[in-house]
Design an enzyme around this catalytic site. Structure first.
Site, short mmCIF file in Angstrom:
data_model
loop_
_atom_site.label_atom_id
_atom_site.label_comp_id
_atom_site.label_asym_id
_atom_site.label_seq_id
_atom_site.Cartn_x
_atom_site.Cartn_y
_atom_site.Cartn_z
N ASP A 211 0.86 -1.17 0.14
CA ASP A 211 -0.10 -0.02 -0.10
C ASP A 211 0.98 1.24 0.08
O ASP A 211 0.75 2.31 -0.74
CB ASP A 211 -0.92 0.04 1.18
CG ASP A 211 -1.82 -1.30 1.39
OD1 ASP A 211 -2.48 -1.53 0.49
OD2 ASP A 211 -1.48 -2.09 2.20
N HIS B 216 -4.41 -3.26 6.70
CA HIS B 216 -4.28 -3.60 5.29
C HIS B 216 -5.45 -4.08 4.74
O HIS B 216 -5.96 -5.25 4.55
CB HIS B 216 -3.14 -4.66 4.89
CG HIS B 216 -3.36 -5.31 3.69
ND1 HIS B 216 -2.92 -4.50 2.45
CD2 HIS B 216 -3.67 -6.40 3.15
CE1 HIS B 216 -3.00 -5.02 1.54
NE2 HIS B 216 -3.48 -6.37 1.63
P1 NAX Z 1 -2.29 -18.15 -3.75
O1 NAX Z 1 -3.61 -19.07 -3.55
O2 NAX Z 1 -1.59 -18.17 -5.22
O3 NAX Z 1 -1.13 -18.89 -3.04
C1 NAX Z 1 -1.57 -19.32 -1.73
C2 NAX Z 1 -0.65 -20.45 -1.44
O4 NAX Z 1 -0.69 -20.77 0.04
C3 NAX Z 1 -1.04 -21.72 -2.31
O5 NAX Z 1 -0.10 -22.51 -2.93
C4 NAX Z 1 -1.83 -22.60 -1.05
O6 NAX Z 1 -1.59 -24.23 -1.29
C5 NAX Z 1 -0.90 -22.16 -0.01
N1 NAX Z 1 -1.57 -22.66 1.34
C6 NAX Z 1 -2.78 -22.67 1.75
N2 NAX Z 1 -2.65 -23.15 2.91
C7 NAX Z 1 -1.48 -23.23 3.43
C8 NAX Z 1 -0.93 -23.62 4.55
N3 NAX Z 1 -1.79 -24.20 5.71
N4 NAX Z 1 0.27 -23.69 4.87
C9 NAX Z 1 1.22 -23.52 3.75
N5 NAX Z 1 0.72 -22.91 2.44
C10 NAX Z 1 -0.56 -22.83 2.43
O7 NAX Z 1 -2.39 -16.68 -3.13
P2 NAX Z 1 -1.33 -15.40 -3.20
O8 NAX Z 1 -1.83 -14.76 -4.45
O9 NAX Z 1 -0.01 -15.97 -3.57
O10 NAX Z 1 -1.64 -14.59 -1.93
C11 NAX Z 1 -1.44 -15.08 -0.67
C12 NAX Z 1 -1.79 -14.29 0.32
O11 NAX Z 1 -1.39 -12.95 0.24
C13 NAX Z 1 -3.43 -14.13 0.21
O12 NAX Z 1 -4.06 -14.31 1.56
C14 NAX Z 1 -3.60 -12.88 -0.20
O13 NAX Z 1 -5.09 -12.39 0.31
C15 NAX Z 1 -2.39 -11.95 0.55
N6 NAX Z 1 -2.06 -10.65 0.16
C16 NAX Z 1 -1.46 -9.82 0.87
C17 NAX Z 1 -1.12 -8.64 0.22
C18 NAX Z 1 -0.71 -7.76 1.49
O14 NAX Z 1 -0.45 -6.69 1.07
N7 NAX Z 1 -0.62 -7.87 2.74
C19 NAX Z 1 -1.18 -8.30 -0.91
C20 NAX Z 1 -1.30 -9.29 -1.85
C21 NAX Z 1 -2.24 -10.51 -1.18
O15 NAX Z 1 -3.37 -10.54 -1.83
#
Ligand code: NAX
Length: 332
Positions: free
Chosen positions: A159, A187
Site C-alpha cells: 500500500d 491492510h
Molecule cells: P495463492 O492462492 O496463489 O497462494 C497461496 C498458497 O498458500 C497456495 O499455494 C496454497 O496452497 C498455500 N497454502 C494454503 N494453506 C496453506 C498452509 N496451511 N500452509 C502453507 N501454505 C498454504 O495466493 P497468493 O496470491 O499468493 O496470495 C497469498 C496471500 O497474500 C493471500 O492471503 C492474499 O490475500 C495475500 N495478499 C496480501 C497482500 C498484502 O499486502 N498484505 C497483498 C497481496 C495478497 O493479496
C-alpha cells in the site's frame, strides 16, 4: 563469506511465492553478498507444483542460493529459520468477504505460530502477508508468546509503495524522489493513506507534496480512494490478486527492516502498537517506522489533524472488531 540466512516462505507454490522466491535468491531481499537457504512450505494438494518450483530455482543457478528445502511439513519448514515470510493461506477472490477469508486463515496461523515458536531461530523475524494480514499477525503473536513482539510484523508496504507511485504519477516525478507517505491502520479498505508529510524532490529542493499537488480534493479524497482500491482494480484486471508487486513489497519490507531505512525516510509497517498516536496498544497496526540495526521504531511527533484522527480511529476500530472475530473463529 557470510553464513547463509535461512528464509521460510509459506505458500511457496502460490503466485506471490513464485514471484518472491527468485527475488530472494537473487539477493534483492538481503543484498548481493548474503547467501540464502530457502525453506519452501506449501500444502499436500500442491506438493507437485512445489516440487516444480524447487526444480526451477535449481535451474536458475542463483549464485547466492545455497540450499532449498521444499516441504509440506510445517515443523520441518520452520527449523532454524531466521526470517519467515508468511504468505500461505487462502487468497481473497473476487466477491469474497473478509470474514470468509478469516475463517479459512485464522486456524492456519494458530498452527504455524506454534511451529515457529518451537523450531525457528530465537531471533526469527516474521512478516505476515496472507490476509487478513494484521489479524493473522495478531493471532501469530498470541499463539507464539515466546517470540519477541518486535519480531512480528505484517505487510502494508505494498500500500505504501502504491501511495508513492500514485504521487509520482500525479506530479510526474521519479518515484524515488517521493518520500514519507504513510499508511495508517489495517491492510484493508479502511487503511488511511496519509500524504500530509510526504515530500518530493524538485529542482528547487524538497517540497511538500500537498503544496506541489495544489489540489486538496485530490489529496484528501481521490488519492486515498485510489490507493485503497488499487488491490481490487488489479483483481478486476487480472482476475487474480496482486502478486509481483506484493512480492516486491515483501522484499522491500524485510530489506529495510534488516538493512535499515535511509536517513530522513520512513516506511509503513504493520507492527504491534505501543499506544503511539492514541492507537490501542497491542493490536497490529500500520505505522510510519524507521529501521536501524534490525529494529523498527515508530516515527514520533507527527501532528495529527482532525481529518486524519477520524480515519486512523476508524481503521483501529475495524482491527479491534477483526481481532474479536478471529478469536470467535478459533472457538467455533
Ligand atoms: P495463492 O492462492 O496463489 O497462494 C497461496 C498458497 O498458500 C497456495 O499455494 C496454497 O496452497 C498455500 N497454502 C494454503 N494453506 C496453506 C498452509 N496451511 N500452509 C502453507 N501454505 C498454504 O495466493 P497468493 O496470491 O499468493 O496470495 C497469498 C496471500 O497474500 C493471500 O492471503 C492474499 O490475500 C495475500 N495478499 C496480501 C497482500 C498484502 O499486502 N498484505 C497483498 C497481496 C495478497 O493479496
Amino acid at each position: 563469506p557470510k553464513d547463509a540466512v535461512r528464509i521460510l516462505v509459506t505458500g511457496a507454490a502460490g503466485q506471490i511465492g513464485y514471484a518472491l522466491a527468485p527475488m530472494i535468491a537473487r539477493g534483492i531481499m538481503l543484498g548481493p553478498d548474503q547467501p540464502v537457504i530457502l525453506h519452501l512450505l506449501d500444502i499436500q494438494p500442491v506438493a507437485g507444483s512445489l516440487k516444480g518450483v524447487r526444480m526451477e530455482l535449481i535451474d536458475a543457478a542463483f549464485p547466492l542460493l545455497q540450499g532449498i528445502l521444499a516441504t509440506t511439513d510445517v515443523n520441518e519448514a520452520c527449523k532454524g529459520v531466521n526470517i519467515a515470510v508468511m504468505i500461505g493461506g487462502f487468497p481473497c477472490k473476487e466477491g469474497m468477504e473478509r470474514r470468509d477469508v478469516m475463517h479459512k486463515n485464522v486456524p492456519i496461523f494458530k498452527a504455524q505460530a506454534s511451529a515457529l515458536e518451537q523450531h525457528a531461530a530465537p531471533d526469527c523475524k516474521i512478516l505476515v502477508v496472507a490476509n487478513p494480514a494484521n489479524t493473522n499477525a495478531l493471532i501469530l503473536k498470541e499463539f507464539a508468546p515466546s517470540i519477541p513482539v518486535k519480531n512480528i510484523t505484517c505487510l502494508t508496504r505494498l500500500d505504501h509503495n502504491r501511495a508513492l507511485s500514485h504521487i509520482s504519477e500525479r506530479l510526474n516525478v521519479d518515484v524515488r524522489d517521493v518520500k514519507n507517505v504513510n499508511i495508517w491502520g489495517n491492510h484493508s479498505s479502511t487503511q488511511y493513506p496519509d500524504a500530509n508529510y510526504a515530500t518530493a524532490a524538485t529542482d528547487s529542493g524538497e517540497k511538500s507534496v500537498r503544496e506541489l499537488v495544489a489540489d486538496d480534493h485530490w489529496i484528501d479524497s481521490e488519492y486515498i480512494n485510489s490507493v485503497r482500491e488499487r488491490g481490487s482494480e488489479i483483481i478486476k484486471a487480472r482476475k487474480l490478486s496482486s502478486a509481483l508487486s506484493a512480492a516486491s513489497a515483501a522484499c522491500d519490507h524485510v530489506h529495510d527492516w534488516i538493512i535499515g531505512t535511509a536517513k530522513g525516510t520512513w516506511v509503513s509497517m504493520g507492527v504491534s502498537s505501543d499506544g503511539s498516536y492514541g492507537i490501542q496498544p497491542d493490536i497490529i497496526y500500520s505505522f510510519p517506522v524507521t529501521c536501524q540495526k534490525g529494529e523498527w521504531s515508530i516515527v514520533q511527533g507527527l501532528k495529527i489533524n482532525e481529518f486524519s484522527r477520524e480515519k486512523m480511529d476508524t481503521s483501529m476500530k475495524e482491527l479491534t472488531r477483526e481481532g474479536s472475530l478471529a478469536y470467535s473463529c478459533l472457538n467455533q
